[in-house]
Design a protein around this motif. Structure first.
Motif, PDB file in Angstrom:
ATOM      1  N   LEU A   3     -16.841  13.643 -30.918  1.00 43.11           N
ATOM      2  CA  LEU A   3     -17.881  13.389 -29.919  1.00 43.11           C
ATOM      3  C   LEU A   3     -18.593  12.079 -30.203  1.00 43.11           C
ATOM      4  O   LEU A   3     -18.901  11.307 -29.287  1.00 43.11           O
ATOM      5  N   MET A   4     -18.853  11.807 -31.479  1.00 41.31           N
ATOM      6  CA  MET A   4     -19.457  10.523 -31.850  1.00 41.31           C
ATOM      7  C   MET A   4     -18.525   9.371 -31.499  1.00 41.31           C
ATOM      8  O   MET A   4     -18.967   8.344 -30.973  1.00 41.31           O
ATOM      9  N   MET A   5     -17.230   9.541 -31.775  1.00 38.27           N
ATOM     10  CA  MET A   5     -16.260   8.490 -31.462  1.00 38.27           C
ATOM     11  C   MET A   5     -16.210   8.249 -29.954  1.00 38.27           C
ATOM     12  O   MET A   5     -16.129   7.112 -29.491  1.00 38.27           O
ATOM     13  N   GLU A   6     -16.280   9.334 -29.202  1.00 33.40           N
ATOM     14  CA  GLU A   6     -16.256   9.237 -27.740  1.00 33.40           C
ATOM     15  C   GLU A   6     -17.442   8.435 -27.233  1.00 33.40           C
ATOM     16  O   GLU A   6     -17.322   7.648 -26.275  1.00 33.40           O
ATOM     17  N   ASN A   7     -18.593   8.621 -27.886  1.00 31.91           N
ATOM     18  CA  ASN A   7     -19.808   7.898 -27.488  1.00 31.91           C
ATOM     19  C   ASN A   7     -19.980   6.571 -28.214  1.00 31.91           C
ATOM     20  O   ASN A   7     -20.976   5.866 -27.987  1.00 31.91           O
ATOM     21  N   ASN A   8     -19.049   6.255 -29.119  1.00 31.55           N
ATOM     22  CA  ASN A   8     -19.066   4.990 -29.860  1.00 31.55           C
ATOM     23  C   ASN A   8     -20.340   4.795 -30.663  1.00 31.55           C
ATOM     24  O   ASN A   8     -20.826   3.679 -30.839  1.00 31.55           O
ATOM     25  N   SER A   9     -20.907   5.907 -31.151  1.00 25.51           N
ATOM     26  CA  SER A   9     -22.147   5.796 -31.907  1.00 25.51           C
ATOM     27  C   SER A   9     -22.384   7.078 -32.689  1.00 25.51           C
ATOM     28  O   SER A   9     -22.130   8.177 -32.196  1.00 25.51           O
ATOM     29  N   GLY A  10     -22.895   6.925 -33.909  1.00 22.40           N
ATOM     30  CA  GLY A  10     -23.255   8.112 -34.678  1.00 22.40           C
ATOM     31  C   GLY A  10     -23.395   7.813 -36.151  1.00 22.40           C
ATOM     32  O   GLY A  10     -22.830   6.845 -36.671  1.00 22.40           O
ATOM     33  N   SER A  11     -24.167   8.659 -36.823  1.00 25.57           N
ATOM     34  CA  SER A  11     -24.354   8.528 -38.270  1.00 25.57           C
ATOM     35  C   SER A  11     -24.190   9.896 -38.914  1.00 25.57           C
ATOM     36  O   SER A  11     -24.848  10.862 -38.513  1.00 25.57           O
ATOM     37  N   ILE A  12     -23.322   9.966 -39.915  1.00 21.23           N
ATOM     38  CA  ILE A  12     -23.106  11.192 -40.676  1.00 21.23           C
ATOM     39  C   ILE A  12     -23.602  10.953 -42.093  1.00 21.23           C
ATOM     40  O   ILE A  12     -23.151  10.027 -42.772  1.00 21.23           O
ATOM     41  N   VAL A  13     -24.547  11.779 -42.530  1.00 18.13           N
ATOM     42  CA  VAL A  13     -25.104  11.672 -43.880  1.00 18.13           C
ATOM     43  C   VAL A  13     -24.799  12.977 -44.607  1.00 18.13           C
ATOM     44  O   VAL A  13     -25.183  14.056 -44.147  1.00 18.13           O
ATOM     45  N   THR A  14     -24.113  12.875 -45.724  1.00 15.30           N
ATOM     46  CA  THR A  14     -23.715  14.062 -46.476  1.00 15.30           C
ATOM     47  C   THR A  14     -24.406  14.082 -47.831  1.00 15.30           C
ATOM     48  O   THR A  14     -24.480  13.062 -48.520  1.00 15.30           O
ATOM     49  N   MET A  15     -24.912  15.262 -48.195  1.00 13.82           N
ATOM     50  CA  MET A  15     -25.629  15.405 -49.455  1.00 13.82           C
ATOM     51  C   MET A  15     -24.642  15.570 -50.594  1.00 13.82           C
ATOM     52  O   MET A  15     -23.926  16.566 -50.679  1.00 13.82           O
ATOM     53  N   SER A  16     -24.598  14.576 -51.470  1.00 14.07           N
ATOM     54  CA  SER A  16     -23.829  14.679 -52.704  1.00 14.07           C
ATOM     55  C   SER A  16     -24.809  14.989 -53.828  1.00 14.07           C
ATOM     56  O   SER A  16     -25.776  15.734 -53.632  1.00 14.07           O
ATOM     57  N   SER A  17     -24.604  14.427 -54.994  1.00 14.39           N
ATOM     58  CA  SER A  17     -25.473  14.655 -56.150  1.00 14.39           C
ATOM     59  C   SER A  17     -25.049  13.697 -57.247  1.00 14.39           C
ATOM     60  O   SER A  17     -23.894  13.253 -57.288  1.00 14.39           O
ATOM     61  N   VAL A  18     -25.968  13.422 -58.164  1.00 14.41           N
ATOM     62  CA  VAL A  18     -25.567  12.645 -59.338  1.00 14.41           C
ATOM     63  C   VAL A  18     -24.531  13.417 -60.158  1.00 14.41           C
ATOM     64  O   VAL A  18     -23.762  12.822 -60.911  1.00 14.41           O
ATOM     65  N   VAL A  19     -24.489  14.731 -59.984  1.00 12.96           N
ATOM     66  CA  VAL A  19     -23.446  15.530 -60.642  1.00 12.96           C
ATOM     67  C   VAL A  19     -22.072  15.165 -60.086  1.00 12.96           C
ATOM     68  O   VAL A  19     -21.066  15.225 -60.792  1.00 12.96           O
ATOM     69  N   GLY A  20     -22.039  14.756 -58.817  1.00 15.64           N
ATOM     70  CA  GLY A  20     -20.780  14.346 -58.205  1.00 15.64           C
ATOM     71  C   GLY A  20     -20.295  12.994 -58.662  1.00 15.64           C
ATOM     72  O   GLY A  20     -19.106  12.684 -58.552  1.00 15.64           O
ATOM     73  N   THR A  21     -21.193  12.165 -59.179  1.00 12.75           N
ATOM     74  CA  THR A  21     -20.795  10.845 -59.678  1.00 12.75           C
ATOM     75  C   THR A  21     -20.613  10.827 -61.184  1.00 12.75           C
ATOM     76  O   THR A  21     -19.831  10.040 -61.710  1.00 12.75           O
ATOM     77  N   ASP A  22     -21.327  11.715 -61.894  1.00 14.45           N
ATOM     78  CA  ASP A  22     -21.325  11.644 -63.352  1.00 14.45           C
ATOM     79  C   ASP A  22     -21.040  12.965 -64.055  1.00 14.45           C
ATOM     80  O   ASP A  22     -21.013  13.013 -65.280  1.00 14.45           O
ATOM     81  N   GLY A  23     -20.825  14.043 -63.294  1.00 13.50           N
ATOM     82  CA  GLY A  23     -20.486  15.323 -63.897  1.00 13.50           C
ATOM     83  C   GLY A  23     -21.657  16.004 -64.578  1.00 13.50           C
ATOM     84  O   GLY A  23     -22.725  15.417 -64.763  1.00 13.50           O
ATOM     85  N   ASN A  24     -21.463  17.277 -64.947  1.00 15.48           N
ATOM     86  CA  ASN A  24     -22.491  18.019 -65.657  1.00 15.48           C
ATOM     87  C   ASN A  24     -21.879  19.257 -66.297  1.00 15.48           C
ATOM     88  O   ASN A  24     -21.015  19.905 -65.704  1.00 15.48           O
ATOM     89  N   ILE A  25     -22.326  19.581 -67.479  1.00 19.30           N
ATOM     90  CA  ILE A  25     -21.830  20.755 -68.185  1.00 19.30           C
ATOM     91  C   ILE A  25     -22.121  22.016 -67.376  1.00 19.30           C
ATOM     92  O   ILE A  25     -23.234  22.207 -66.874  1.00 19.30           O
ATOM     93  N   GLY A  26     -21.134  22.871 -67.242  1.00 19.10           N
ATOM     94  CA  GLY A  26     -21.302  24.141 -66.558  1.00 19.10           C
ATOM     95  C   GLY A  26     -21.241  24.063 -65.053  1.00 19.10           C
ATOM     96  O   GLY A  26     -21.530  25.058 -64.372  1.00 19.10           O
TER      97      GLY A  26
END
Length: 244
Positions: A123-146
């Motif tokens: 739908l965004m492509m059809e309208n040629n406009s849109g922003s998708i923001v997804t929540m990651s984490s510093v755990v996703g870039t650097d890992g974490n025990i457990g």
């Protein structure tokens, strides 16, 4: 800033998601669809409103998601912003992590993001406009025990986001995809932690405090808005300097 825009936020009933929904509504959005599995929490979080539309939904349910997007398209003809915020944790060391804990986190945090984005992006492509923001984490870039499962999903959404940034722009569409990677944040998920654990988190953070939901909402607001119209495929760390 969001005047005439239609926004979708998942994991909207509390914490970061709630702050983002309120931010979009306060910035003049035409409609903000607040998605969460917890109907009771949604009702408590948001009083009846012409702008904020609460939707009880499981983001792992692809059929229901597609029906919702079709409904939004019929009413508004567009989705301008998608914030993939919903996520869960099921922490354990690798030798004690169950297959069920692995599958559950992967389904919600990774496949759920895929499901929403796959439904909204055309739908965004059809309208040629849109922003998708997804929540990651510093755990996703650097890992974490457990947090093998959680780290895998948060690293995975970064990889998906970078792929989408290239894919969406391939034929010139002005559809952007970015991630926010929070550090330690004061949310209902951290509120019940022992005080010594909270103190440790603050000590590890160069700025000497935990982030607030407003700190994260500030970053989401920027990436979702036209102020970041030349930014795509990026990861914005909001962590008080935790990972340098």
């Amino acid at each position: 800033m969001f005047k005439n825009k239609v926004c979708i936020v998942t994991g909207a009933a509390q914490g970061i998601g709630k702050a983002v929904v309120e931010r979009f509504a306060n910035q003049g959005a035409t409609a903000v669809y607040a998605l969460d599995m917890n109907q009771h929490a949604l009702a408590i979080a948001f009083p009846p409103s012409e702008v904020i539309k609460t939707v009880t939904i499981n983001i792992c349910d692809r059929v229901t998601i597609q029906a919702l997007i079709e409904e939004i398209k019929a009413v508004h003809g567009r989705v301008d912003v998608l914030v993939n915020n919903a996520g869960i944790t099921r922490d354990a060391l690798i030798d004690k992590m169950t297959e069920q804990d692995w599958d559950m986190v992967i389904d919600v945090n990774l496949k759920g993001v895929f499901n929403l984005t796959q439904a909204v992006a055309p739908l965004m492509m059809e309208n040629n406009s849109g922003s998708i923001v997804t929540m990651s984490s510093v755990v996703g870039t650097d890992g974490n025990i457990g947090q093998t499962n959680y780290a895998a999903t948060k690293g995975g959404v970064i990889a998906m986001t970078k792929s989408w940034a290239k894919e969406f722009a391939r034929k010139g569409a002005q559809v952007r995809a970015n991630c926010v990677a929070p550090g330690f944040v004061e949310t209902p998920m951290t509120a019940d932690l022992p005080e010594k654990v909270l103190a440790m988190m603050k000590d590890k953070t160069p700025l000497g405090r935990m982030g607030t939901t407003d700190d994260i909402a500030n970053g989401v607001e920027f990436l979702a808005s036209d102020k970041s119209s030349f930014i795509t495929g990026q990861v914005l760390k909001i962590d008080g300097g935790l990972v340098l």
